[in-house]
Each structure stands twice: as C-alpha cells, then as structure tokens.
Write an enzyme that holds these catalytic residues in place. Structure first.
Site, PDB file in Angstrom:
ATOM      1  N   LYS A 162     -15.954  59.284  -5.338  1.00 52.86           N
ATOM      2  CA  LYS A 162     -16.971  58.606  -4.549  1.00 52.86           C
ATOM      3  C   LYS A 162     -18.247  58.467  -5.372  1.00 52.86           C
ATOM      4  CE  LYS A 162     -14.879  58.065  -0.516  1.00 52.86           C
ATOM      5  NZ  LYS A 162     -14.689  56.746   0.116  1.00 52.86           N
ATOM      6  N   ASP A 190     -14.868  54.579  -5.792  1.00 55.45           N
ATOM      7  CA  ASP A 190     -15.180  53.952  -4.516  1.00 55.45           C
ATOM      8  C   ASP A 190     -16.686  54.043  -4.291  1.00 55.45           C
ATOM      9  OD1 ASP A 190     -15.323  52.909  -2.001  1.00 55.45           O
ATOM     10  OD2 ASP A 190     -14.063  54.416  -1.035  1.00 55.45           O
ATOM     11  N   GLU A 218     -13.440  50.281  -5.883  1.00 60.71           N
ATOM     12  CA  GLU A 218     -13.342  49.869  -4.487  1.00 60.71           C
ATOM     13  C   GLU A 218     -14.718  49.543  -3.915  1.00 60.71           C
ATOM     14  OE1 GLU A 218     -11.351  51.651  -0.345  1.00 60.71           O
ATOM     15  OE2 GLU A 218     -11.192  52.737  -2.247  1.00 60.71           O
ATOM     16  N   ASP A 243     -12.460  46.650   0.490  1.00 63.19           N
ATOM     17  CA  ASP A 243     -12.159  47.539   1.610  1.00 63.19           C
ATOM     18  C   ASP A 243     -12.952  47.097   2.837  1.00 63.19           C
ATOM     19  OD1 ASP A 243     -11.634  49.557   3.415  1.00 63.19           O
ATOM     20  OD2 ASP A 243     -12.553  51.151   2.255  1.00 63.19           O
ATOM     21  N   LYS A 267      -6.349  49.176   6.341  1.00 66.26           N
ATOM     22  CA  LYS A 267      -6.496  50.375   7.162  1.00 66.26           C
ATOM     23  C   LYS A 267      -6.247  50.013   8.618  1.00 66.26           C
ATOM     24  CE  LYS A 267      -9.858  52.544   4.044  1.00 66.26           C
ATOM     25  NZ  LYS A 267     -11.244  53.056   3.888  1.00 66.26           N
TER      26      LYS A 267
END
Length: 365
Positions: A162, A190, A218, A243, A267
């Site tokens: 992250k 991400d 991402e 995403d 998702k």
C-alpha cells in the site's frame, strides 16, 4: 422451492493487525451478513461490507436496503430460478452494490446447497484451492520491510504494498521491500487513488529505472479521473490496474474505450455480486484486459464467494483475497481456511458455512 425469509446479521470482528491505506485506517471488519432461507429451512449466506471511503456502503444502509427493498422482492419467489432472482436483485434498487452483492451471493450459496455441490461447482469450475497475495499496510519503509520478510516466511509469494500516502517517500518504500524479500517474490503496488497523475508517473518511472520489478500498479489516481488514468498508462511500462474506477459494466466499457488501464480488479461488493462479476470478467477478457478478483475487508463469507468465482473463471494475475486472513478470529463457523498463500475452499455444499457466530451480532428477519 420458495424463499421463506431473508435475514440480516450485523457483524463486527477485530483484525490482528491494523489495516492502513491511502484512504483509511481500520482495526475491525464491520459487515452485514445476509441469510436467505428456503421453505425447507436451508440457508444461503452473502456479505455486504461497510467501506465508507470506497463504495460508500454502511452496515445500516445495506441492512435497510435488504430489509425494505431487496428482501421483499425475492421472498416468496422460486429459489431455484437463480438467474431471474439475481436479475430482480439488480433491478429493484439503484446503486447499493454491497447490499445487492450480499443477496446475490446468498442466492447462489443457497442454490449450490440445494444441489449439494460447492459454490465453485455451481459456477462451472472445480478448483478448491486459490492462490492469493497478501497486503502490506501503508507505513514507513523500515516497518514495511520487516512485514515483508515476515509474510515471505509465512509462504506468501505475492506482496501488495500500500502506497499513495506520501508520494515523495514511496520509491524508498518499494526499494526497502524489494531489498527485504529479494527477487523471488512478486511485488504489486496499490496507491488507492493517492497520487496525482504527475506523481504517479514520477514514482512509477522511478521504480522502473531502479529495476525494482513491480508486477502492476493499482488505482494510481482518483477514481473519477479516467483521463488522468489513461495519461499515466500511456507514460509507464508497468501495467496499470483499475480498481475504484470500475464498479459496473458501464465503468469498464469507458475504461476500455479510453484505453485507460491494462487490467481491472473485479470485486463483488463494487459490482453487485457474482452475476454481474462474471459479465465483467468476460468483457475484460474479450477486450484483452488482464483481470484480478479482489475484495473489501470482509469475512469468510464474501471471500469464499470471490474465491469460488476465481476457482471457476480464473484470472490473469493472482487474486487479492487475503481479507479474511487479517481477522483475529472467524465470525462464521465453517467456510474457507488459509494454508499459507492459498485460500482453501471446503468440499461441501455452497460456501460450506454452517452458521454465523453470535458474538457481536444482531439478527433481524
């Protein structure tokens, strides 16, 4: 066989380690589990996670949507007419993707239970073992390096780092993690919308120039900034994974039209369940986009459904399904388990979940 009842269960379960991203910090999973019960007393389960900063969904809002709109729309209807029921779920209310996903998955789980097969079999696959990455929560370089070494020792071969909280220090964070784990581990980044387009290009080019071998990046920029996402994609070699920019089919069509990303993260809580998720995967494949199936911070209910989808449909990159691994204890009985970097689905009907733990739970019919 008719649907006799739709029930909701509020869950709160602690994480063993704080989960930190560019968007939020959390120490618990707050989620709504939906139970669809047929006239014979069989139950199917689905999940609507609370993620204010990503989907805008809350436990209270999802529960109201299920109890007041979606639940009444399917109660008394034929549970075996799965496509029709899932279509009704999508049409009865605008938005509320998490609530829709919970009922959609519960209907699929119930259908698989009624047939006596695992959910992955209902979806057309057989794989009960699904590899996953594991997330390294946002933090300082030294802490990330230590966490990376620990995750590698636990058997994880794909680490999702992250970033996006501090563009100026992100290159050093990636460098620290790569140094800690060596070249045998895949690293993906991400940013959770945390960079501007210029920051994204600067950081990603720095990663490329340093030879840090990053698999993908991402959601580098704000979800609404598709022009910025395309601008970044055009200026770097590392694949860009959309995403938060893609909830449903129309979003993915626009990403494809603009050539804004190389890959998409599907998702269930973003798109509304297994029914629309399969459409997204097929659409991405038809247009040559790479795919990942991920999740919000969810329990074994939501992760089991997502893993079943991967087990049946596959993805071009390792799934992002470590969320239930972060739980200090399981709020459900039965369901999946983790063996190192593998999600192991039970060889049992549906999701294999026998009940929802009563601890910190309120049930409503």
């Amino acid at each position: 066989m008719t649907i006799a009842a739709v029930r909701t269960h509020r869950l709160s379960a602690p994480l063993h380690t704080p989960f930190v991203t560019a968007l939020r910090r959390t120490t618990t999973v707050e989620t709504l589990v939906v139970e669809v019960v047929d006239a014979d007393g069989r139950s199917g389960y689905g999940e609507a996670p609370q993620v204010w900063q990503v989907t805008g969904a809350s436990v209270a809002g999802s529960e109201a949507c299920v109890r007041e709109l979606i639940g009444p729309a399917v109660t008394g209807r034929d549970a075996d007419d799965l496509v029709a029921r899932c279509t009704e779920v999508q049409r009865v209310v605008v938005g509320n993707e998490a609530a829709k996903a919970a009922v959609d998955v519960a209907l699929h789980d119930l259908a698989a239970r009624r047939l006596g097969v695992p959910l992955v079999r209902l979806l057309g696959g057989t794989a009960l073992r699904v590899p996953t990455d594991v997330t390294l929560a946002a933090g300082e370089a030294v802490d990330l390096a230590a966490a990376a070494r620990q995750r590698r020792a636990e058997g994880f071969g794909v680490l999702k780092l992250k970033v996006g909280t501090d563009a100026a220090g992100d290159l050093e964070r990636v460098r620290a993690v790569r140094s800690a784990v060596g070249n045998g581990v895949r690293i993906r980044l991400d940013a959770n919308q945390g960079w501007t387009p210029r920051e994204a290009v600067r950081v990603i080019r720095g990663v490329e120039d340093a030879g840090l071998d990053v698999e993908l990046v991402e959601q580098p920029v704000a979800r609404w900034d598709l022009d910025g996402l395309a601008w970044v994609s055009d200026r770097v070699d590392v694949p860009i994974l959309a995403d938060e920019s893609v909830f449903g089919v129309r979003d993915l069509v626009e990403v494809i039209r603009r050539r804004a990303a190389d890959m998409v993260n599907v998702k269930l809580a973003k798109c509304g369940g297994l029914h629309p998720a399969r459409t997204l995967l097929d659409l991405a494949a038809a247009h040559g986009l790479g795919t990942v199936v991920g999740s919000m911070m969810e329990s074994q209910v939501g992760i089991g459904a997502a893993a079943s989808l991967v087990g049946a449909y596959g993805t071009t990159a390792v799934a992002d399904l470590d969320a239930a691994w972060w739980l200090a204890w399981s709020p459900v009985r039965g369901g999946l388990r983790y063996e190192g970097a593998t999600v192991v689905l039970p060889d049992a009907p549906g999701l294999g979940i026998s009940s929802v733990t009563e601890v910190k739970m309120q049930a409503h019919s």
